[in-house]
Write an enzyme that holds these catalytic residues in place. Structure first.
Site, PDB file in Angstrom:
ATOM      1  N   LYS A 142      -0.500   4.977   4.574  1.00 52.85           N
ATOM      2  CA  LYS A 142      -1.288   4.223   5.315  1.00 52.85           C
ATOM      3  C   LYS A 142      -1.073   3.685   6.761  1.00 52.85           C
ATOM      4  O   LYS A 142       0.148   3.732   7.109  1.00 52.85           O
ATOM      5  CB  LYS A 142      -1.533   2.651   4.563  1.00 52.85           C
ATOM      6  N   HIS A 202       0.748  -1.165  -0.059  1.00 51.33           N
ATOM      7  CA  HIS A 202       0.020   0.002   0.098  1.00 51.33           C
ATOM      8  C   HIS A 202       0.767   1.228   0.185  1.00 51.33           C
ATOM      9  O   HIS A 202       2.114   1.218   0.465  1.00 51.33           O
ATOM     10  CB  HIS A 202      -0.931  -0.034   1.317  1.00 51.33           C
TER      11      HIS A 202
HETATM   12  P1  NAD Z   1      -7.540   9.575   4.862  1.00 50.82           P
HETATM   13  O1  NAD Z   1      -6.623   9.764   6.043  1.00 50.82           O
HETATM   14  O2  NAD Z   1      -7.418  10.373   3.535  1.00 50.82           O
HETATM   15  O3  NAD Z   1      -9.130  10.020   5.395  1.00 50.82           O
HETATM   16  C1  NAD Z   1      -9.647   9.861   6.576  1.00 50.82           C
HETATM   17  C2  NAD Z   1     -10.390  11.005   6.933  1.00 50.82           C
HETATM   18  O4  NAD Z   1     -10.966  10.927   8.339  1.00 50.82           O
HETATM   19  C3  NAD Z   1      -9.509  12.375   7.315  1.00 50.82           C
HETATM   20  O5  NAD Z   1      -9.926  13.455   6.662  1.00 50.82           O
HETATM   21  C4  NAD Z   1      -9.706  12.441   8.866  1.00 50.82           C
HETATM   22  O6  NAD Z   1      -9.444  13.874   9.241  1.00 50.82           O
HETATM   23  C5  NAD Z   1     -10.950  11.993   9.084  1.00 50.82           C
HETATM   24  N1  NAD Z   1     -11.172  11.933  10.418  1.00 50.82           N
HETATM   25  C6  NAD Z   1     -10.379  11.676  11.496  1.00 50.82           C
HETATM   26  N2  NAD Z   1     -11.021  11.605  12.654  1.00 50.82           N
HETATM   27  C7  NAD Z   1     -12.246  11.890  12.547  1.00 50.82           C
HETATM   28  C8  NAD Z   1     -13.500  12.050  13.134  1.00 50.82           C
HETATM   29  N3  NAD Z   1     -13.438  11.797  14.511  1.00 50.82           N
HETATM   30  N4  NAD Z   1     -14.742  12.114  12.623  1.00 50.82           N
HETATM   31  C9  NAD Z   1     -14.583  12.151  11.170  1.00 50.82           C
HETATM   32  N5  NAD Z   1     -13.604  12.085  10.609  1.00 50.82           N
HETATM   33  C10 NAD Z   1     -12.439  11.903  11.127  1.00 50.82           C
HETATM   34  O7  NAD Z   1      -7.660   8.133   4.894  1.00 50.82           O
HETATM   35  P2  NAD Z   1      -8.380   7.187   3.542  1.00 50.82           P
HETATM   36  O8  NAD Z   1      -7.335   6.570   2.743  1.00 50.82           O
HETATM   37  O9  NAD Z   1      -9.708   8.016   3.133  1.00 50.82           O
HETATM   38  O10 NAD Z   1      -8.566   5.582   4.369  1.00 50.82           O
HETATM   39  C11 NAD Z   1      -9.626   5.995   5.486  1.00 50.82           C
HETATM   40  C12 NAD Z   1      -9.995   4.522   6.101  1.00 50.82           C
HETATM   41  O11 NAD Z   1     -10.600   3.741   5.224  1.00 50.82           O
HETATM   42  C13 NAD Z   1      -8.766   3.987   6.658  1.00 50.82           C
HETATM   43  O12 NAD Z   1      -9.111   3.010   7.638  1.00 50.82           O
HETATM   44  C14 NAD Z   1      -8.406   2.894   5.347  1.00 50.82           C
HETATM   45  O13 NAD Z   1      -7.536   1.801   5.846  1.00 50.82           O
HETATM   46  C15 NAD Z   1      -9.923   2.560   4.770  1.00 50.82           C
HETATM   47  N6  NAD Z   1     -10.138   2.112   3.791  1.00 50.82           N
HETATM   48  C16 NAD Z   1     -10.729   1.031   3.485  1.00 50.82           C
HETATM   49  C17 NAD Z   1     -11.426   0.725   2.112  1.00 50.82           C
HETATM   50  C18 NAD Z   1     -12.473  -0.278   1.993  1.00 50.82           C
HETATM   51  O14 NAD Z   1     -12.855  -0.492   0.941  1.00 50.82           O
HETATM   52  N7  NAD Z   1     -13.127  -0.525   3.210  1.00 50.82           N
HETATM   53  C19 NAD Z   1     -10.716   1.041   1.067  1.00 50.82           C
HETATM   54  C20 NAD Z   1      -9.581   2.278   1.373  1.00 50.82           C
HETATM   55  C21 NAD Z   1      -9.297   2.768   2.699  1.00 50.82           C
END
Ligand code: NAD
Length: 266
Positions: free
Chosen positions: A160, A156
């Protein structure tokens, strides 16, 4: 029509989900939730993605929960996801959770909430990865106890936070379930006088650059090797799965579901 609230609204996934929801005639975005550090007074989802959507981004889900049917949660903080799930459960709203890195204790709390509301919880929402889960299960059924060593390799992007990925963890769960092997090693270093033990699953998490997500499950026998690989080229595949999950989960009975349920792969 399903009314969605996007949590983690300003994140990589949150923005993608907003874009795809906006393009979907069956979905209406009614709000977003962000970390209090980033949620600015008066900000909207429309401003975040450069579209005409007048849905407020707030830091407290309880302010807007009654406007939505489903909360799509990709906040990077698992504890925040649990707080959001409590608010959704108290208001009888559904959840689609894509956040990874939840501890077993946090997953147990999620299970408790799923007695009150329907929750789709999936570490990977792409159709391809969910098919990979199914193929891995089929492969193990044929190959277990036949001398094939199993290794899982994932890569990744450098940003991450959790390792190994939630998808790799899910793959390992399937492997443990089907093989009965409980010994999982994360990386190897040092001297192994006996070589590799039979009853062991190796897991390797590579990190670098902007890799969206790659997973390979290797079944290595003496004389041949089978590799099942999924490569994600764009985050759209996860975002699309999340939006499909939101449409599917609305009106479902309380329970904990995954993408295999949403995609009819069970
Ligand atoms: P990212 O860091 O770009 O975005 C995460 C967002 O969550 C940020 O904007 C952050 O400020 C926000 N956040 C933090 N605390 C918060 C709160 N208390 N309330 C609301 N928002 C809050 O990360 P990303 O790449 O978008 O990934 C986010 C999550 O999704 C990770 O855990 C990642 O592993 C997961 N993910 C899952 C899949 C899937 O298919 N299930 C795919 C990609 C990523």
């Amino acid at each position: 029509m399903v009314k969605v609230i996007i949590s983690g609204a300003l994140g990589r996934m949150g923005r993608k989900i907003a874009q795809l929801s906006f393009q979907d005639p069956d979905v209406e975005i009614v709000g977003g939730v962000e970390n209090p550090k980033f949620a600015k007074e008066g900000q909207t989802i429309g401003q975040a993605i450069g579209e005409d959507i007048n849905a407020p981004i707030v830091s407290d889900l309880s302010q807007i929960i009654s406007n939505g049917d489903v909360v799509i949660d990709f906040a990077s903080d698992p504890e925040a996801v649990l707080e959001h799930t409590k608010i959704a459960a108290d208001h009888g709203k559904a959840m689609v959770i894509g956040t990874t890195g939840l501890s077993q204790e946090q997953i147990n709390r999620l299970k408790e909430y799923s007695k009150r509301i329907p929750i789709v919880f999936a570490p990977n929402m792409s159709i391809g990865v969910n098919l990979l889960f199914k193929l891995v299960r089929e492969a193990v059924k044929v190959l277990k106890d036949k001398g094939y060593d199993i290794e899982v390799v994932e890569m990744h992007h450098r940003f991450k936070k959790d390792a190994p990925s939630g998808t790799a963890v899910k793959i390992v769960d399937i492997l443990k379930e089907e093989t009965g092997i409980q010994n999982v090693v994360y990386g190897r270093e040092g001297v192994y006088p006996e070589g590799r033990p039979d009853k062991e699953i190796g897991v390797f998490a590579l990190r670098g650059g902007d890799v969206v997500g790659e997973h390979t499950v290797i079944f290595a026998g003496l004389g041949e090797r089978i590799e099942l690989t999924h490569k994600a080229g764009s985050r759209d595949i996860f975002a699309k799965g999340a939006v499909e999950g939101a449409k599917w989960v609305k009106g479902k009975p309380a329970g904990l579901y995954d993408m295999q349920d949403v995609l009819g792969l069970k």
